[in-house]
Design an enzyme around this catalytic site. Structure first.
Site, mmCIF file in Angstrom:
data_model
loop_
_atom_site.group_PDB
_atom_site.id
_atom_site.type_symbol
_atom_site.label_atom_id
_atom_site.label_comp_id
_atom_site.label_asym_id
_atom_site.label_seq_id
_atom_site.Cartn_x
_atom_site.Cartn_y
_atom_site.Cartn_z
ATOM 1 N N VAL A 1 -13.845 -28.922 20.115
ATOM 2 C CA VAL A 1 -13.254 -29.242 21.517
ATOM 3 C C VAL A 1 -12.684 -28.026 22.430
ATOM 4 O O VAL A 1 -12.708 -27.968 23.482
ATOM 5 C CB VAL A 1 -12.010 -30.263 21.286
ATOM 6 C CG1 VAL A 1 -11.275 -30.430 22.686
ATOM 7 C CG2 VAL A 1 -12.601 -31.566 20.715
ATOM 8 N N ALA A 2 -12.432 -27.188 21.736
ATOM 9 C CA ALA A 2 -11.779 -25.784 22.466
ATOM 10 C C ALA A 2 -13.228 -25.087 23.169
ATOM 11 O O ALA A 2 -13.037 -24.280 24.251
ATOM 12 C CB ALA A 2 -11.176 -24.727 21.636
ATOM 13 N N GLU B 1 -14.107 -29.280 28.999
ATOM 14 C CA GLU B 1 -14.252 -30.628 29.285
ATOM 15 C C GLU B 1 -14.234 -30.869 30.889
ATOM 16 O O GLU B 1 -14.707 -31.702 31.405
ATOM 17 C CB GLU B 1 -13.045 -31.286 28.595
ATOM 18 C CG GLU B 1 -13.215 -31.352 27.032
ATOM 19 C CD GLU B 1 -12.712 -30.040 26.340
ATOM 20 O OE1 GLU B 1 -12.790 -30.158 25.249
ATOM 21 O OE2 GLU B 1 -12.381 -29.240 26.968
ATOM 22 N N ASP C 1 -42.259 -28.203 59.365
ATOM 23 C CA ASP C 1 -42.990 -28.739 60.407
ATOM 24 C C ASP C 1 -42.889 -28.374 61.708
ATOM 25 O O ASP C 1 -42.167 -27.417 61.890
ATOM 26 C CB ASP C 1 -42.611 -30.501 60.278
ATOM 27 C CG ASP C 1 -43.636 -31.255 61.025
ATOM 28 O OD1 ASP C 1 -44.664 -30.746 61.280
ATOM 29 O OD2 ASP C 1 -43.311 -32.270 61.255
ATOM 30 N N ASP D 1 -40.463 -34.841 59.763
ATOM 31 C CA ASP D 1 -39.745 -35.903 60.302
ATOM 32 C C ASP D 1 -40.701 -37.264 60.008
ATOM 33 O O ASP D 1 -40.302 -38.335 60.255
ATOM 34 C CB ASP D 1 -39.495 -35.792 61.778
ATOM 35 C CG ASP D 1 -40.566 -35.242 62.684
ATOM 36 O OD1 ASP D 1 -41.653 -35.172 62.070
ATOM 37 O OD2 ASP D 1 -40.423 -35.259 63.710
ATOM 38 N N ASP E 1 -44.801 -36.395 56.130
ATOM 39 C CA ASP E 1 -44.406 -35.234 55.502
ATOM 40 C C ASP E 1 -43.676 -35.861 53.968
ATOM 41 O O ASP E 1 -42.935 -34.918 53.392
ATOM 42 C CB ASP E 1 -43.331 -34.748 56.511
ATOM 43 C CG ASP E 1 -43.546 -34.147 57.572
ATOM 44 O OD1 ASP E 1 -44.720 -33.269 57.460
ATOM 45 O OD2 ASP E 1 -43.250 -34.487 58.608
ATOM 46 N N ASN F 1 -11.366 -20.335 27.348
ATOM 47 C CA ASN F 1 -11.955 -21.024 26.075
ATOM 48 C C ASN F 1 -11.823 -19.817 24.976
ATOM 49 O O ASN F 1 -11.623 -20.270 24.037
ATOM 50 C CB ASN F 1 -13.353 -21.398 26.309
ATOM 51 C CG ASN F 1 -13.520 -22.767 26.996
ATOM 52 O OD1 ASN F 1 -12.523 -23.095 27.639
ATOM 53 N ND2 ASN F 1 -14.640 -23.276 26.735
ATOM 54 N N GLU G 1 -8.636 -19.912 23.768
ATOM 55 C CA GLU G 1 -8.240 -20.821 22.893
ATOM 56 C C GLU G 1 -8.891 -20.782 21.526
ATOM 57 O O GLU G 1 -8.278 -21.409 20.596
ATOM 58 C CB GLU G 1 -8.478 -22.222 23.529
ATOM 59 C CG GLU G 1 -8.125 -22.554 24.871
ATOM 60 C CD GLU G 1 -8.706 -23.766 25.512
ATOM 61 O OE1 GLU G 1 -8.151 -24.097 26.572
ATOM 62 O OE2 GLU G 1 -9.790 -24.000 25.209
ATOM 63 N N ASP H 1 -6.189 -26.449 34.327
ATOM 64 C CA ASP H 1 -7.382 -25.526 34.936
ATOM 65 C C ASP H 1 -7.984 -26.310 36.121
ATOM 66 O O ASP H 1 -8.796 -25.583 36.616
ATOM 67 C CB ASP H 1 -8.126 -25.302 33.875
ATOM 68 C CG ASP H 1 -7.933 -24.062 32.869
ATOM 69 O OD1 ASP H 1 -6.810 -23.586 33.372
ATOM 70 O OD2 ASP H 1 -8.449 -23.733 31.939
#
Length: 952
Positions: free
Chosen positions: A324-325, A329, A371, A673, A677, A739, A742, A772
């Site tokens: 998870v670290a 996330e 165009d 347009d 196209d 990260n 961590e 964060d």
């Protein structure tokens, strides 16, 4: 629109039906189709046989017949684009690799909680926390995409909603979707053609096929049979999505819905795959790598700790915390919201982006295939030069508003008067939100505007000199003639048309109001003047007159022995802001390739006016020449010419060019347009459609819609896209650097033999989402830097995580990791308690993990300040110049304080209150990080300015 299969309805001829034969009988009596006629042969049939072939009648269908065909062929509209419904769209948010990894982690954590003896409530909290992260990310992503799509759906459709039809001899106005094969449609100037039809009556009828072919010129239509050939080239057919610009007529429907030429392009568009943006590809690759590293690291740590005697479930939860670290996330939510900020900024600049990831892709655009009509130009013909009596007269002003003046208008008033009288178009004044417009042929509209600028009251002139006869323009004579009665009872003919054709029928030229015989010298002078105007990229018309004997003279008398009055040069003016936009694109290293269905000379003239072409010899290639090239030849063409114009191209040609450019590694934006196209718009990396003048099909295929139809908005959007990419890198550095802070303490504790984790998975989630996300969003909202368009586009294969980005992540993350490891082990060692005696409820342990969490949060605040610039000192940029970032950082620290001091949160996170001295130590580590990053930037700036040899 109905989704039923009947949308593919068309005339019986499209199904190969073989009805009974028989010639046309009494007018109004239904007739049966001939078995030997194919759909492609309809243009070659005489009018009576057209009704027979289509199983119709001149009086139209009866209500019963129309109802039966409606049931058989379905409504006359295009199949609704398969919009993803809400639930599948929401479910798609959970297929992101980060989401999958977290869902699996949550499920395993629930299982671990069930297997624990005794069960630890912290494990259940972790499982719910991970699941909550997934739900939050999915909700944010879904809300942003749904909001953008709903805005896009509010655009108006182009396909006409009503039309005039003969049903059983009576003229009725019906919804266009109720048309069926063999219906007789009544057409007038200003109408949108509701289906593919064969004309059976045509009075000076002309249509604008720009939506299908890209050509802006009005094209004359006839009711007579024409030889078999490509259907779009049949001069007696009109097609869905085009406009009637002049005349009147009646036509029989032979194809409806998806069976029309408009529908063919629609199907081609639907078959074109939507290309993934560079950011989509890079984020997907990043997710795979990060998920792989997270899983591998967790597995390795699990394998290391289990043999050491740690409980199996505890060790598993520990390894899960490591995984998870490593998974960011908050990244999906941060990325979605940051891109949404870019979407809102672009919307304020009149650019609606329908897909969030397209914002970044704009920033990597290296080629724009544009165009011409309606994109670079205003689609409003304007007279800019007049020539009479050997003198040129400039005409000021652009567009259909009669604002401007004619230089020395006296000598050209008769020229403009004659041209205006020899016109069928009408100039319509502003009404409501609409400005001046022309009803009818745009070329004639330009002449009317020029006459108004010269002070002529065309309505008064028409009343004073009424028209009594006319000979419409046709492509053989290339002339149009009208006969008028003067107030004195005499008659005069006015003729306009192609200069060489008209000059060949002149025997005199007007000199200050007096006819003078046309000598070889004066004839050469006229030819030189016409060539000079054409050389400027202008469309040139000549105007002449002659007295005639009566109100209805034969055509030979009207168009012979004429007196030339002069020449008019006109063009479709570029949008005034386009030149600066083109300059900005070229300065930014973006190549512009014109891809148009128009004539090569017209395309080159416009390209020179807007700055796409600057050299003397651009490469001009037609669609026929493209057909002769294999893929290798096309690649060589695209690689070898800096100034390239592709003219007279089809939708298939456009798609092939876009594919070839992508094969060369280019990030391609396509503007357009028209329905023609649409396939290229969808196949491109970035499809850019016009919002005001664009077709429904084009807007649906594109990922960006210009609400003001301005090419300049593309340049602004590219700059904003580049800015978004820079900001994405800033918050990626910010997110991934912590990260490391961590992970490293967890690894250090493992190899040091400490039995508990220095930071729990729940604490990590609190950092990732609570502290964060807001600072990362504030970094993502940094304003566009002034030099963003002064560098070339980044290579398509350039990775989001470049060497420089990874180096900066390791540098900042390493400093943070050292700081939090220091405070953790300092707390542990200062207590004097052996490692083996620590438990989760130990106050020292709780203080230590609180210090780790708070250390990461505080250092991230200083990291965010440092990350705002790459080389420039943040103090020079303004330490407090981003108040949102300061506020977000303070919020994160306040949340951390609540986790430290609030008893309910202490129970959830297993934290303890910190002393003021602890906060001071953490602030010192944060300031050290800022100082180290500022020193790194100083070294980079020093190296850049240091001369060769190492001396200043």
């Amino acid at each position: 629109m109905s989704p039923e299969p009947a949308h593919h309805g068309s005339a019986a001829l499209h199904e190969g039906r073989a009805p009974a034969s028989g010639p046309a009988t009494e007018p109004g009596e239904p007739v049966r189709a001939r078995p030997d006629v194919s759909a492609a042969a309809v243009p070659s049939l005489p009018v009576p046989e057209v009704f027979a072939a289509l199983d119709g009648a001149p009086r139209g269908l009866t209500p019963a017949e129309a109802a039966a065909r409606q049931a058989r062929y379905g409504p006359n509209d295009l199949p609704a684009v398969g919009r993803v419904r809400l639930w599948p769209r929401l479910a798609a948010q959970f297929t992101d690799l980060f989401a999958v990894v977290l869902l699996v982690a949550s499920a395993i954590t629930f299982l671990a909680y069930a297997l624990e003896q005794p069960r630890d409530p912290a494990t259940l909290q972790l499982a719910f926390a991970i699941l909550g992260v997934v739900l939050l990310n999915a909700g944010i992503g879904f809300a942003q995409e749904y909001s953008a799509e709903r805005t896009a759906q509010s655009l108006q459709a182009m396909v006409p909603h009503a039309c005039r039809v003969l049903r059983d001899g009576e003229r009725q106005e019906l919804p266009a979707r109720d048309l069926v094969p063999a219906d007789v449609v009544v057409l007038e100037a200003g109408d949108a053609v509701p289906a593919d039809c064969r004309l059976v009556e045509a009075q000076e009828l002309a249509v604008n096929n720009a939506a299908l072919t890209g050509e802006s010129d009005a094209v004359a239509r006839v009711a007579d049979p024409v030889p078999q050939g490509p259907l779009l080239e049949a001069r007696n057919c009109v097609f869905m999505g085009t406009d009637v610009v002049a005349g009147t007529g009646k036509a029989v429907v032979f194809a409806t819905g998806a069976a029309t030429e408009f529908g063919r392009i629609f199907r081609l568009t639907a078959a074109a795959p939507r290309q993934k943006t560079p950011l989509q590809q890079q984020v997907a690759a990043m997710a795979r790598r990060v998920a792989g590293v997270a899983l591998a690291t967790g597995a390795i740590l699990f394998a290391v700790r289990v043999p050491s005697g740690q409980p199996f479930v505890d060790t598993f939860v520990f390894s899960l915390g490591v995984m998870v670290a490593l998974v960011p996330e908050g990244l999906p939510a941060t990325l979605s919201v940051s891109l949404a900020i870019g979407v809102r900024r672009m919307a304020r600049r009149h650019a609606l982006v329908k897909q969030l990831l397209a914002v970044e892709a704009l920033g990597s655009t290296s080629v724009v295939c544009t165009d011409k009509t309606g994109t670079l130009t205003q689609a409003e013909m304007t007279v800019v030069q007049l020539w009479a009596d050997g003198v040129a007269h400039a005409v000021a002003g652009v567009g259909y508003a009669p604002v401007g003046e004619v230089t020395d208008a006296g000598p050209v008033r008769e020229l403009l008067r004659a041209a205006a009288l020899c016109c069928d178009a009408r100039l319509v004044p502003p009404s409501g939100p609409h400005g001046w417009c022309v009803l009818g042929d745009t070329t004639e509209g330009a002449l009317l505007v020029a006459a108004a600028k010269a002070g002529l009251d065309t309505a008064a002139e028409e009343a004073r000199t009424p028209r009594v006869a006319e000979h419409p323009f046709d492509s053989v004579r290339k002339l149009m003639s009208t006969v008028h009665r003067d107030p004195d009872g005499t008659y005069v003919a006015y003729v306009k048309g192609a200069p060489l054709e008209l000059l060949a029928r002149c025997d005199a030229v007007d000199r200050t109001g007096t006819p003078v015989p046309l000598t070889e010298a004066s004839r050469a002078e006229v030819v030189a003047a016409a060539d000079g105007l054409a050389g400027q990229g202008l469309r040139v018309l000549a105007v002449a007159r002659r007295r005639v004997a009566g109100p209805r003279p034969p055509l030979e008398d009207v168009e012979s022995r004429l007196t030339l009055l002069g020449l008019a040069g006109m063009y479709d003016p570029p949008r005034p802001e386009v030149r600066d936009a083109v300059d900005a694109c070229q300065r930014a290293g973006i190549r512009i390739v014109m891809v148009t269905g128009d004539h090569p000379l017209t395309a080159e003239a416009v390209a020179r006016r807007v700055g796409i072409v600057r050299g003397p010899d651009p490469t001009v290639v037609t669609g026929a020449a493209l057909d002769a090239l294999d893929d290798g030849g096309l690649d060589a063409l695209l690689a070898g010419s800096a100034e390239l114009l592709l003219c007279r191209v089809s939708p298939e040609h456009k798609m092939r060019v876009v594919t070839a450019l992508q094969r060369r590694g280019e990030v391609v934006a396509v503007t357009g347009d028209g329905a023609n196209d649409a396939p290229a718009l969808k196949h491109a990396d970035i499809g850019v459609a016009m919002g005001a003048s664009g077709t429904d099909v084009a807007r649906e295929a594109a990922v960006m819609v210009l609400m003001d139809d301005s090419f300049a908005s593309i340049t602004t959007a590219v700059g904003l896209g580049r800015s978004v990419y820079r900001n994405i890198r800033k918050f990626l550095i910010y997110l991934f650097s912590h990260n490391i802070a961590e992970l490293v303490p967890i690894l250090a504790a493992t190899f040091a033999g400490f039995p508990l984790v220095p930071i729990t998975a729940v604490q990590i989630l609190a950092i990732d989402l609570g502290s964060d996300v807001l600072p990362a969003l504030a970094l993502g909202a940094e304003p566009m830097e002034k030099d963003v368009m002064d560098s070339p586009p980044r290579p398509r294969r350039e990775r989001l995580f470049s060497t420089a980005v990874i180096g900066r992540i390791l540098f900042l993350g390493g400093i943070q990791a050292l700081g939090v490891c220091a405070v953790f082990f300092w707390h542990i060692h200062a207590s004097g308690i052996p490692y083996a005696h620590f438990t989760k409820s130990d106050p020292v342990y709780r203080e230590a993990i609180t210090m780790v969490q708070a250390g990461i949060v505080v250092s991230q605040f200083f990291n965010a300040l440092a990350g705002r610039t790459d080389r420039q000192s943040v103090f020079r940029a303004g330490l407090l110049s981003n108040p949102w970032l300061i506020g977000a950082g303070c919020f994160g620290i306040a949340l951390m304080a609540a986790i430290s001091y609030a008893p309910p949160l202490q129970a959830v996170f297993n934290t303890a209150p910190l002393a003021p001295a602890d906060w001071a130590v953490l602030a010192g580590f944060g300031a050290l990080l800022l100082a180290a990053e500022e020193s790194r930037k100083w070294v980079l700036r020093h190296r850049r300015t240091l001369p060769k040899g190492g001396k200043r």
